[in-house]
Write an enzyme that holds these catalytic residues in place. Structure first.
Site: not given
Ligand code: PEP
Ligand code: MG
Length: 903
Positions: A27, A97, A106, A108, A364, A482, A590, A646, A773, A792, A794-797, A859, A879
């Site tokens: 401000k 202010r 809003g 503060m 702003r 899942h 999958r 896979r 993974e 590739s 497998g960042t989940n596992d 993936c 990728y």
């Protein structure tokens, strides 16, 4: 010289500007810039954010020298306003202010009309010749000051409805009732005089001390209250949500008061230089004649449209500022254009007109929704205001979600009370009736009903019901459970791990937050935020293809990104959808769900109970024609683009997840004794299935599965080649942790590839690679890359095994971890760059040390998360692959990464 804590502005000259934003807050910087631009701004000064930091570091006291600097600044304002603060004849009033570095709307406190006392009041009356106005200003000051300074800033938390502001409001309502009037504006000067007396008495009685009658005391009280409000509840929780650091602090802006409520030639308003909801390039806003700013915001009176062009709906017949005060509107319009051109972005402005003179109170960068952000960015670029790169950096990848999924009407949602909160697994909004089983979901949907499938957790056997439902809601599971994976793949709204739900499938009821929901009850889900509501809410439809600005922005993004964008798709229709969203191939197909069709699952079950290798092979090979068709369909949908398939990944017991009754039926169908089937099922039971007999371990113990799948892939590829169509199959082996595992599987795949090419008399290119993974695969990535043609991640596992958090059970403790800040975010949603990221970096480096041209992708679910995509860019992946609906998000995130990389 003492350190500088105060910066003045006014009279077309300001000490600061945008460059000092961190010190002056948004401000303060905006007011200074406007002043320097020659725009009419009431003079004032900004006390820096450093004073706030000092205040908290020094037991809520001020740095030496501040007092003097404030007095000098007040004198500066007095000179410009030709009035004196506290002067009984010619009093100057000021507003106090807040203003942080980033706007916290809003969150503060503000105090207006500071400097009005029993001594200065007569002066104000004389000066304005308006007794009613002066008493109204006084009662507003008492109300605001007692609430903000005397109560909130003192840490007083009265019970609901017992706050001083509410007490005073009740007094005012009481007087209005007595006078038989409805509006505040109908109270006369005499009434307000009486009200001020009542207010002063009440404040003394409730707060235990009188309302301060000294201007200096009021000023310093206001300044202190603004600093205190930096640590108020609202501000603290807003900072948590927005990730604003606590140590930034707020600045305080003290500014000469101008009044929009002195009569019919006065007004106040709030406006945006473009429409913040649609992005349309039209000056858009609201105003009220004879009113103060708080009246517009408080919603006591219905604000009027600013101009003819933006009149719509009920407001169409109301007078606009353009019509009521054409000259002033023209002046305002010139200023708004100047501001937008200067700041090169949409501005959110506040103005006041006092007796025919226009004053700007704020400018702003305006907040906007996703649709508006896209349109503004593209149009501003075309107008020459910003570059293409700036244009797509102005749109947050996550904002694209709004265009890709139906959303809850934000106006309705704001008014609704959340019933429960879970993890935001599938974005968008959905409305439906509660059902408890997949079969019911399917049956109800067939009858044309909209349903929400509620389960503790889902399994592959539920997919038909999940598909039929508008949304999926589970009480357990995390972001890679899942339900989450499947829903995201379909772009379906989904909330998982909603632990507050007590689901009783027997009685078909859910107990949650003191409510009981029964089958058929309506619920509404916000899958983007993970919030559940009772009842039906309005949905706003999605139509990205109908949005020309979106399409153009994506073309610009594609021109600069380096990362390829693929999709995770398991069916031809998902593949086609993803391609229409811009996917450049499949990064993960999958194959497990392909085995759950009734005929196919029988063959799988036969294989599982078979006792000789020959019987097993016979059973598996029954699946070959089905699988060939599956892959052919996908190859056709992705013709000319690479498709990574896979081999089978899930634990075998998922195929024999049966009730006692079903075991009996199945045994009869298979012509084997119940005991034999049951014994085999028992044998397959695992204590930790996620770490059990799955992935390549399955293909190693049952090589015929890999062989059948490889044959199906290559026979489908051969057919494509015979038809003269381009096909690029990539066979991917899951859960590899050592070279020998990959060797074993790769040998099968390559043998089958040679056999099929020889048998069919065609040649096609193919690759064999692996998922990375589990941590060991990263540690020995060089060995693995000696054989694998691609990686590739497998960042989940990989997240599961690095943290040791079960993907399926994380919902039971993750919310607490997030709340207690043990983790900054859900690592299954946003990649843990610090930990898991190190393994990935190592995997990429080691892999490429053994094979220079190793193709590397991701993936796991992180492939569609903007921050994770930027990480993938930085570690040099080729990728990312994500669910179809996240393809546009990943495209934009990859473009952001490329631009940021260039610096
Ligand atoms: C992964 O583990 O990241 C992965 C993509 O495989 P899935 O989620 O099927 O285990
Ligand atoms: Mg996996």
């Amino acid at each position: 010289m003492a350190e500088r804590y105060v910066y003045t502005f006014g009279g077309e000259r300001a000490d600061g500007g945008e460059a000092l934003r961190n010190l002056l807050g948004g401000k303060g910087a905006g007011l200074a810039e406007m002043t320097n631009l020659g725009i009419p701004v009431p003079p004032g000064f900004t006390i820096t954010t450093e004073v706030c930091t000092y205040y908290y570091a020094h037991n809520r006291s001020y740095p030496p020298g501040l007092q003097e600097q404030v007095q000098e600044a007040i004198a500066h304002v007095e000179r410009l306003m030709k009035a004196q603060f506290g002067d009984p004849q010619n009093p100057l009033l000021v507003s106090v202010r807040s203003g942080a570095r980033r706007s916290m709307p809003g969150m503060m406190e503000t105090v207006l009309n500071v400097g009005l006392t029993s001594k200065t009041l007569p002066g104000l009356i004389r000066k304005t010749n308006n007794e009613r106005f002066a008493y109204d200003a006084y009662r507003r000051l008492i109300m605001m000051y007692s609430d903000v300074v005397m109560e909130k800033a003192q840490g007083i938390e009265p019970p609901e409805g017992q706050g001083i502001r509410q007490i005073l409001e009740r007094e005012m309502d009481h007087l209005k009732e007595k006078r038989g009037v409805k509006l505040d504006t109908e109270l006369t000067a005499e009434d307000l005089k009486e009200l001020v007396e009542i207010f002063l008495k009440k404040v003394k009685e409730v707060m235990g001390k009188p309302f301060p009658d000294d201007p200096q005391e009021q000023l310093w009280g206001g300044i202190g209250a603004v600093f205190q409000s930096w640590n108020g509840k609202r501000a603290v929780s807003y900072r948590r949500i927005e990730g604003i650091p606590d140590d930034w602090g707020t600045a305080v802006n003290v500014q000469a008061m101008v009044f929009g409520n002195t009569g019919e030639r006065s007004a106040t308003g709030v406006a945006f230089t473009r429409n913040p909801a649609t992005g349309e390039n039209l000056f858009y806003g609201e105003w009220l004649p004879n009113a103060q700013g708080e009246d517009v915001v408080a919603g006591i009176r219905t604000p009027l449209p600013l101009n003819r062009a933006t009149k719509s709906g009920e407001a169409a017949s109301l007078p606009s500022l353009e019509e009521a005060m054409p000259e002033l509107y023209k002046q305002l319009d010139t200023i708004q254009r100047k501001l937008e051109t200067y700041f090169r972005d949409m501005q959110d402005i506040e103005f006041t007109i006092q007796d025919g003179t226009l004053w700007m109170l704020q400018t702003r960068t305006g907040k906007r929704n996703g649709t508006a952000a896209i349109r503004m960015a593209v149009e501003m670029c075309k107008e020459g205001l910003i570059s293409k790169e700036e244009a797509f950096l102005r749109v947050q990848p996550s904002q694209l979600d709004e265009l890709l999924h139906p959303m809850l009407d934000p106006v309705e949602e704001k008014k609704a009370r959340p019933l429960a909160k879970g993890l935001p697994a599938g974005p968008g909004g959905a409305v439906g009736q509660v059902v408890f089983t997949a079969d019911e979901a399917e049956q109800w949907a067939k009858k044309g009903k909209k349903v929400v499938l509620v389960r503790a957790e889902t399994s592959p056997e539920d997919v038909h019901g999940m598909h039929a439902a508008q949304a999926i809601l589970t009480s357990k599971g995390g972001m890679t459970s899942h339900a989450a994976l499947v829903a995201r793949g379909w772009g379906k709204c989904c909330i998982v791990g909603c632990g507050a739900l007590d689901i009783d499938v027997e009685s078909k009821t859910i107990r949650v937050d003191g409510e009981v929901l029964k089958e058929g009850d309506w619920v509404t889900l916000n899958g983007t935020k993970g919030v559940l509501y009772k009842g039906q809410m309005k949905l706003l439809p999605a139509d990205p293809e109908g949005n020309p600005w979106y399409k153009e922005l994506m073309v610009w993004a594609d021109q600069v990104r380096r990362l390829g964008i693929r999709t995770n798709a398991d069916t031809p229709s998902d593949a086609a959808l993803a391609r229409s969203f811009g996917a450049e191939g499949i990064g993960l197909c999958r194959t497990e769900h392909m085995f759950f069709d009734p005929q196919r699952i029988m063959a799988m079950r036969e294989m599982i109970v078979a006792e000789t290798e020959e019987d097993r092979r016979k059973a598996v090979m029954k699946l070959l024609p089905y699988q060939r068709e599956d892959f052919l369909g996908i190859f056709r949908a992705m013709e000319g683009l690479p498709v990574t398939i896979r081999t089978l990944d899930p634990p075998l017991h998922e195929f024999v997840n049966l009730s006692a009754e079903q075991v009996k039926d199945l045994a009869a169908q298979m012509g084997i004794p119940v005991e034999r089937l049951q014994a085999r099922i028992d044998q397959l039971h695992e204590l930790n299935p996620m770490l059990g007999h799955r992935g390549c371990r399955l293909g190693i113990t049952y090589p015929e599965i890999t062989e059948m799948q490889a044959r199906a892939i290559f026979e489908a590829a051969a057919q494509m080649a015979q038809e003269g169509k381009e096909v690029f199959p990539e066979v991917m082996i899951p859960l590899v942790g050592s070279l020998k595992e990959l060797d074993h599987q790769q040998e099968i795949v390559e043998r089958v590839a040679q056999e099929v090419q020889a048998q069919k008399g065609v040649k096609f290119a193919y690759l064999v690679g692996t998922m990375i993974e589990i941590p060991r695969a990263c540690l020995v990535a060089d060995q693995i890359a000696s054989r694998a043609q691609f990686f590739s991640f497998g960042t989940n596992d990989l997240t599961q095994t690095t943290f040791g958090f079960s993907r399926d059970d994380v919902g039971s403790f993750l919310p607490v971890y997030l709340e207690k800040k043990i983790l900054p975010s859900d690592p299954f949603q946003t990649l843990d760059q610090e930990g898991v990221g190190q393994l990935i970096r190592m995997g990429v480096e080691k892999g490429r040390s053994a094979r220079k041209d190793l193709k590397v992708g991701i993936c796991g679910e992180h492939g569609g998360d903007p921050a994770s995509v930027e990480f993938c860019h930085r570690v040099g992946m080729n990728y990312v692959s994500c669910s179809p609906y996240r393809v546009p998000i990943a495209r934009l995130a990859a473009a952001h990464a490329a631009v940021k990389d260039k610096g």
